[in-house]
Scaffold this motif. Structure first.
Motif, short mmCIF file in Angstrom:
data_model
loop_
_atom_site.label_atom_id
_atom_site.label_comp_id
_atom_site.label_asym_id
_atom_site.label_seq_id
_atom_site.Cartn_x
_atom_site.Cartn_y
_atom_site.Cartn_z
N VAL A 176 -7.15 -71.84 -47.25
CA VAL A 176 -7.46 -70.63 -48.01
C VAL A 176 -7.03 -69.42 -47.18
CG1 VAL A 176 -9.41 -71.65 -49.25
CG2 VAL A 176 -9.82 -70.47 -47.10
N ALA A 177 -6.91 -68.28 -47.84
CA ALA A 177 -6.56 -67.05 -47.12
C ALA A 177 -7.74 -66.61 -46.26
CB ALA A 177 -6.20 -65.95 -48.12
N VAL A 178 -7.45 -66.05 -45.12
CA VAL A 178 -8.50 -65.59 -44.21
C VAL A 178 -9.43 -64.61 -44.91
CG1 VAL A 178 -8.97 -64.37 -42.05
CG2 VAL A 178 -7.06 -65.95 -42.18
N ASP A 179 -8.86 -63.70 -45.69
CA ASP A 179 -9.71 -62.70 -46.35
C ASP A 179 -10.51 -63.27 -47.52
OD1 ASP A 179 -7.47 -62.95 -47.95
OD2 ASP A 179 -7.18 -60.81 -48.23
N ASP A 180 -10.29 -64.51 -47.89
CA ASP A 180 -11.16 -65.17 -48.87
C ASP A 180 -12.52 -65.51 -48.26
OD1 ASP A 180 -9.30 -65.07 -50.88
OD2 ASP A 180 -8.74 -67.19 -50.76
#
Length: 86
Positions: free
Chosen positions: A60-64
């Motif tokens: 997943v994206a870090v900012d998720d």
């Protein structure tokens, strides 16, 4: 970094069948206790490198999963560096 939602992290781990020990190892930690503290809400922050590793491992994206923690006193670090160099 600040963990956005501990329940989301727990859901991702459950869906992907990833244990606390497995994810802690992926984060670069020797023990899984800090990850347990994140999941229980006792801890909310972590360094950027483990956050990136956790997000990558869970695909997943870090900012998720995480928010960037901004220092409220950035001048303090410059003063500390000056003292260390003196």
């Amino acid at each position: 970094m600040i963990l956005r939602d501990r329940k989301r992290l727990a859901r991702l781990m459950a869906i992907q069948e990833v244990s606390q020990r497995e994810l802690a190892r992926a984060a670069g930690w020797k023990a899984h206790s800090y990850l347990g503290r994140l999941l229980s809400g006792d801890a909310k922050t972590l360094e950027p490198e483990p956050a990136l590793r956790i997000a990558n491992y869970l695909q997943v994206a870090v900012d998720d999963l995480f928010l960037v923690k901004v220092d409220s006193n950035p001048g303090r670090h410059a003063q500390e560096r000056k003292k260390a160099c003196a």
